[in-house]
Scaffold this active site. Structure first.
Site, PDB file in Angstrom:
ATOM      1  N   LYS A 151     -32.492  -9.596 -26.744  1.00 22.11           N
ATOM      2  CA  LYS A 151     -31.665  -8.395 -26.540  1.00 22.11           C
ATOM      3  C   LYS A 151     -32.315  -7.101 -27.018  1.00 22.11           C
ATOM      4  O   LYS A 151     -31.989  -6.020 -26.511  1.00 22.11           O
ATOM      5  CB  LYS A 151     -30.330  -8.568 -27.271  1.00 22.11           C
ATOM      6  CG  LYS A 151     -29.417  -9.643 -26.680  1.00 22.11           C
ATOM      7  CD  LYS A 151     -28.690  -9.120 -25.461  1.00 22.11           C
ATOM      8  CE  LYS A 151     -27.641 -10.123 -24.976  1.00 22.11           C
ATOM      9  NZ  LYS A 151     -26.988  -9.643 -23.740  1.00 22.11           N
ATOM     10  N   SER A 180     -20.057  -8.588 -29.920  1.00 19.07           N
ATOM     11  CA  SER A 180     -19.900  -9.396 -31.124  1.00 19.07           C
ATOM     12  C   SER A 180     -21.176 -10.183 -31.389  1.00 19.07           C
ATOM     13  O   SER A 180     -21.246 -10.948 -32.334  1.00 19.07           O
ATOM     14  CB  SER A 180     -18.727 -10.356 -30.953  1.00 19.07           C
ATOM     15  OG  SER A 180     -18.952 -11.163 -29.808  1.00 19.07           O
ATOM     16  N   GLU A 193     -26.412 -22.148 -16.833  1.00 26.24           N
ATOM     17  CA  GLU A 193     -25.145 -21.765 -17.464  1.00 26.24           C
ATOM     18  C   GLU A 193     -24.534 -22.979 -18.154  1.00 26.24           C
ATOM     19  O   GLU A 193     -24.779 -24.117 -17.764  1.00 26.24           O
ATOM     20  CB  GLU A 193     -24.151 -21.265 -16.403  1.00 26.24           C
ATOM     21  CG  GLU A 193     -24.523 -19.928 -15.788  1.00 26.24           C
ATOM     22  CD  GLU A 193     -23.423 -19.425 -14.846  1.00 26.24           C
ATOM     23  OE1 GLU A 193     -22.968 -18.289 -15.050  1.00 26.24           O
ATOM     24  OE2 GLU A 193     -23.023 -20.169 -13.932  1.00 26.24           O
ATOM     25  N   GLY A 197     -18.871 -22.238 -18.419  1.00 25.07           N
ATOM     26  CA  GLY A 197     -19.079 -20.821 -18.096  1.00 25.07           C
ATOM     27  C   GLY A 197     -19.896 -20.653 -16.839  1.00 25.07           C
ATOM     28  O   GLY A 197     -20.902 -19.945 -16.828  1.00 25.07           O
ATOM     29  N   ASP A 248     -19.552 -19.038 -14.052  1.00 28.47           N
ATOM     30  CA  ASP A 248     -19.149 -17.939 -13.178  1.00 28.47           C
ATOM     31  C   ASP A 248     -20.257 -17.510 -12.214  1.00 28.47           C
ATOM     32  O   ASP A 248     -19.997 -17.227 -11.041  1.00 28.47           O
ATOM     33  CB  ASP A 248     -18.669 -16.735 -14.003  1.00 28.47           C
ATOM     34  CG  ASP A 248     -19.686 -16.307 -15.045  1.00 28.47           C
ATOM     35  OD1 ASP A 248     -20.047 -17.138 -15.902  1.00 28.47           O
ATOM     36  OD2 ASP A 248     -20.144 -15.152 -15.000  1.00 28.47           O
ATOM     37  N   SER A 275     -33.993 -18.040 -25.486  1.00 26.76           N
ATOM     38  CA  SER A 275     -33.566 -16.644 -25.540  1.00 26.76           C
ATOM     39  C   SER A 275     -33.112 -16.138 -26.896  1.00 26.76           C
ATOM     40  O   SER A 275     -33.072 -14.928 -27.101  1.00 26.76           O
ATOM     41  CB  SER A 275     -32.478 -16.400 -24.498  1.00 26.76           C
ATOM     42  OG  SER A 275     -31.396 -17.270 -24.708  1.00 26.76           O
TER      43      SER A 275
END
Lengths: 319, 319
Positions: B53, B78, B204, B208, B210, B305
């Site tokens: 990130k 968060s 995924e 989750g 999606d 990651s």
């Protein structure tokens, strides 16, 4: 007198090329801020078999004659050297017999057998593993590869420091864990061979300070078998060969407590995202607990020597 | 339509040079044998703030005007994006306000505040964090840096894959975790931009899925808020921008169960000596559990990651 020089380490580096991992060097600004120095961590926990030991074992086995490789190799070890010899033998088309304690954890047995080695058990309370290993080697005509008392093993271990200096040429200080002294001797040979001004610092657990005492006495001192979580550094006397090198090249040895080792394991997990075994964390522990004098503003290399600890044992260690 | 191209990722790579870590790529013969492929692991768990990130946050913040940097930055998160924005703001001489849930664990609060950011709490059961973040940014004149719906964030995240391809140019497959889709979009942009034949696979958590559903439906699908240990991938709908990229560039998305994630965490600890958080291990989990089809004999890159999980939580996860 057994001599090991920088040229021997360079030769070893050629032999292990493409077989051993060239492990990464990592940095952490959090660590730098905590220590007040620029720290470069050589990740031998990412080496094959999970520790630097593969370097020395492979270098030593690769120098055996075709006839000797055909007959096979022997070693005695309850730790990372066992796996290292087993894997080196397999990689070089030989076979290995490893003398291990009867109460060796299943995970370590599986690892050694997984590399195709035969395991011979001994009773650690009644039998002398070294005598057993030597007899076994003599009876079967095997080449015994000791964990540190061997020029080729020492030269192989030195390749980790050689790679570190290749990546970070201008280190002021090199911090290295000391058990039997093989990694220390190989690392010191490299550091002083490249630049005599590099300060070379060894780290022992408080309970296993045989090398520190020996340097003070200027002769090999035998201490009671150490009780420490740093099982890879639980030597009670330095090796003859390793001490003859280390007394000449090591500037000082500092000590770390088991609690300082635990703090370093936790720091490595939380901040470096790295799994270390207690022995493997001793250099980091020495820096974090300010046991290494005069590092402010210096460029400091540290060998993180191994990471063979299961996550259950890891949790127990951290409480 | 927001476009992100390979040139944008290359520009981002220039901006983050010397500030973000160039993280190591590691390999494991044990892993290769288990998967039947040559696997190259890009260790973003070793990135600053412990996750990829930081790349996107820094790239986005570095493109703000001096006036905007003087006014400050806002973000809502968060997770790892919070720390990433806080650190990026500090590095660039700006200030940050992070909107975080009132029940955020102390360790995460400490990390964000440790980078000098202000924390504004919200109640995750009664308040909409995005609306709150936007209002806060508008009221105080702050630049809002979203976690993935932003071209500069996506381009920044792509730099991890760019470095991986620089080190291992001839990858056949690239496996990338998918949460909101920013890492996926940046990585796919790089892979397809360099070589259209590289197969790009997203991963995924089962709960989750999606993005997988959205790719099947060829439109963004909203699912119930996922319950999974992979908290970094608990998105319930793909981003608009990220989906517009991923629908075009991603070849397929595969799913992993929480138990498969746990197995991967354990494998990473025991064999890779690496600490991963569940989301960070999802690519590894997909390979180990044979969820990625047709990888036999292939050269496979995987982005690990992130690694932000405390050792106590880690022990709980593994049971």
């Amino acid at each position: 007198m057994v001599e090991v020089g920088l040229a021997d380490v360079r030769d070893a580096a050629e032999r292990i090329r493409g077989v051993a991992h060239r492990t990464p060097v990592i940095t952490s600004r959090t660590l730098d801020a905590a220590v007040g120095a620029e720290v470069f961590l050589k990740c031998e926990n990412l080496q094959r078999v999970g520790a630097f030991k593969f370097r020395g074992a492979y270098n030593a086995v690769s120098r055996l004659s075709p006839e000797q490789l055909a007959r096979g190799i022997a070693a005695f070890s309850s730790g990372n050297h066992a796996q290292a010899v087993a894997l080196a033998a397999r990689e070089l088309g030989s076979s290995a017999v490893i003398v291990m304690p009867a109460d060796t954890p299943a995970s370590k047995l599986d690892a050694v057998r997984g590399y195709g080695a035969e395991v011979v058990f001994y009773d650690r309370y009644t039998e002398d593993r070294e005598a057993l290993g030597r007899k076994l080697a003599a009876d079967r005509g095997l080449a015994l590869i000791p964990p540190y008392e061997h020029a080729d093993v020492i030269a192989g271990q030195g390749t980790a420091a050689l790679e570190l200096f290749e990546e970070v040429p201008d280190l002021d200080v090199l911090v290295v864990p000391v058990g039997g002294g093989g990694l220390m001797a190989g690392s010191a040979t490299v550091a002083k061979g490249l630049d005599d001004r590099v300060r070379v610092v060894g780290v022992e657990p408080e309970a296993g300070d045989d090398t520190k005492r020996s340097l003070v006495a200027d002769e090999r001192v035998n201490i009671p078998v150490p009780r420490t979580i740093a099982d890879g550094q639980a030597a009670n006397i330095p090796g003859e060969i390793t001490f003859s090198i280390n007394r000449r090249l090591v500037d000082e040895v500092v000590l770390v407590s088991d609690d300082e080792l635990r703090d370093a394991l936790r720091f490595a997990f939380d901040r470096l995202k790295s799994v270390l075994e207690p022995s493997g964390a001793s250099g980091l522990a020495a820096l974090l607990s300010k046991r290494v004098p005069s590092v402010e503003g210096a460029r400091v290399g540290v060998i993180l020597s191994g990471g063979n600890v299961g996550w259950k044992r890891f949790g127990e260690l951290l409480g």
